[in-house]
Enzyme design. Sequence first.
Site, PDB file in Angstrom:
ATOM      1  N   HIS A  79      16.425  56.516   6.043  1.00  0.00           N
ATOM      2  CA  HIS A  79      15.902  55.464   5.160  1.00  0.00           C
ATOM      3  C   HIS A  79      14.379  55.349   5.281  1.00  0.00           C
ATOM      4  O   HIS A  79      13.687  55.148   4.280  1.00  0.00           O
ATOM      5  CB  HIS A  79      16.572  54.127   5.444  1.00  0.00           C
ATOM      6  CG  HIS A  79      18.065  54.174   5.219  1.00  0.00           C
ATOM      7  ND1 HIS A  79      18.919  53.215   5.675  1.00  0.00           N
ATOM      8  CD2 HIS A  79      18.840  55.100   4.580  1.00  0.00           C
ATOM      9  CE1 HIS A  79      20.162  53.532   5.320  1.00  0.00           C
ATOM     10  NE2 HIS A  79      20.136  54.689   4.680  1.00  0.00           N
ATOM     11  N   HIS A 236      21.698  53.864  -3.664  1.00  0.00           N
ATOM     12  CA  HIS A 236      21.541  54.169  -2.243  1.00  0.00           C
ATOM     13  C   HIS A 236      21.731  55.660  -1.968  1.00  0.00           C
ATOM     14  O   HIS A 236      21.016  56.238  -1.136  1.00  0.00           O
ATOM     15  CB  HIS A 236      22.481  53.348  -1.359  1.00  0.00           C
ATOM     16  CG  HIS A 236      22.178  53.577   0.086  1.00  0.00           C
ATOM     17  ND1 HIS A 236      21.137  52.955   0.736  1.00  0.00           N
ATOM     18  CD2 HIS A 236      22.694  54.461   0.978  1.00  0.00           C
ATOM     19  CE1 HIS A 236      21.044  53.418   1.956  1.00  0.00           C
ATOM     20  NE2 HIS A 236      21.976  54.336   2.140  1.00  0.00           N
ATOM     21  N   ASP A 240      19.194  58.073  -0.034  1.00  0.00           N
ATOM     22  CA  ASP A 240      19.553  59.004   1.050  1.00  0.00           C
ATOM     23  C   ASP A 240      19.110  60.425   0.728  1.00  0.00           C
ATOM     24  O   ASP A 240      18.608  61.156   1.595  1.00  0.00           O
ATOM     25  CB  ASP A 240      21.073  59.015   1.259  1.00  0.00           C
ATOM     26  CG  ASP A 240      21.561  57.859   2.125  1.00  0.00           C
ATOM     27  OD1 ASP A 240      20.744  57.242   2.822  1.00  0.00           O
ATOM     28  OD2 ASP A 240      22.774  57.594   2.091  1.00  0.00           O
ATOM     29  N   HIS A 263      24.725  63.610   3.270  1.00  0.00           N
ATOM     30  CA  HIS A 263      23.704  64.197   4.150  1.00  0.00           C
ATOM     31  C   HIS A 263      24.011  65.659   4.508  1.00  0.00           C
ATOM     32  O   HIS A 263      23.142  66.519   4.428  1.00  0.00           O
ATOM     33  CB  HIS A 263      23.583  63.389   5.443  1.00  0.00           C
ATOM     34  CG  HIS A 263      23.030  62.021   5.229  1.00  0.00           C
ATOM     35  ND1 HIS A 263      21.804  61.800   4.637  1.00  0.00           N
ATOM     36  CD2 HIS A 263      23.522  60.804   5.507  1.00  0.00           C
ATOM     37  CE1 HIS A 263      21.574  60.510   4.573  1.00  0.00           C
ATOM     38  NE2 HIS A 263      22.605  59.870   5.092  1.00  0.00           N
TER      39      HIS A 263
HETATM   40 ZN    ZN Z   1      21.767  55.671   3.741  1.00  0.00          ZN
END
Ligand code: ZN
Length: 302
Positions: A79, A236, A240, A263
Amino acid sequence: MNYRQRTISKQVSCCGVGVHSGNNVNLTIKPAHVNHGIKFVRTDLPGRPKVNALYSSVVDTSLATVIGSEGVIVSTIEHLMACFSGLSIDNALVELDSYELPILDGSASYFTKLIMDSGFEDQTNPRCFFVIRKPIEIKQDGRSVGVYPSSSCQITCTIDFEHPLIKTQSFSIDLSDKEFSENISDARTFGFLKDYETLKRYDLARGASLETGVVMDNNDILNKEGLRYDDEFVRHKLLDCMGDFALLGMPILGHIVAHKSGHAFNHAFLKEFLDRKDSWETLPLNSTEKTHQFGSLETASL
Ligand SMILES: [Zn+2]
């Protein structure tokens, strides 16, 4: 788009709790010189070891993005890295006295406010960009990540969850400080109660609560205040994605498109990206040039 390297004007600090460790952590962001990049310093360890915030330092992406060097790790950097990317900060030194960054409210809004309160300092040297010449894509099991030639820095994210409050959502931005700070930075991380209970069983998510992100059961949101946007989830995910791509160390002049990614898959893409040297080049761009005609990009004089 910012064409010169940028740092912050003065150091800023905050404190909070790591979402996985539950540890209290003090964090200070300091200005840094040109070509320094983003580096983390563990002030709690002898010799104050540093870890570069680069793809080559990534050691784990299973629950959060963790970077490390010679046994020293810094966890849950995504973040803050998104915030550096979103506000075009190229050079900064981040000091912390534990191994995990604070989760705060699960978004990047507090980091964004800190950095904007500090102010920016545009530096003498030009920024280098990865300029995309040919598409690069990876696909697996219905997920995909790609970058495509474009005359601007764009990101598009799509998510698809079976949960009735999420379903299919898509969000796209042309990257700018304003776009990031107003539409992306305050979108919170989210999770499901059943996963949270599993993590607790493994003694993870020690710092997680309804204050550190959106939590859902099978049908509803458990946070009393509800959502900040109907599509907070995909915003969000885009945040990311920006944090993951920031580990390239340079912005991409091109269109990043992520579909049902996370991720680990973003990092699989970064590996492919760095291997495909025939598909991009790194250039400093001239601030006066018009980028509408992709073929007419000019390089700045160094
Ligand atoms: Zn996140």
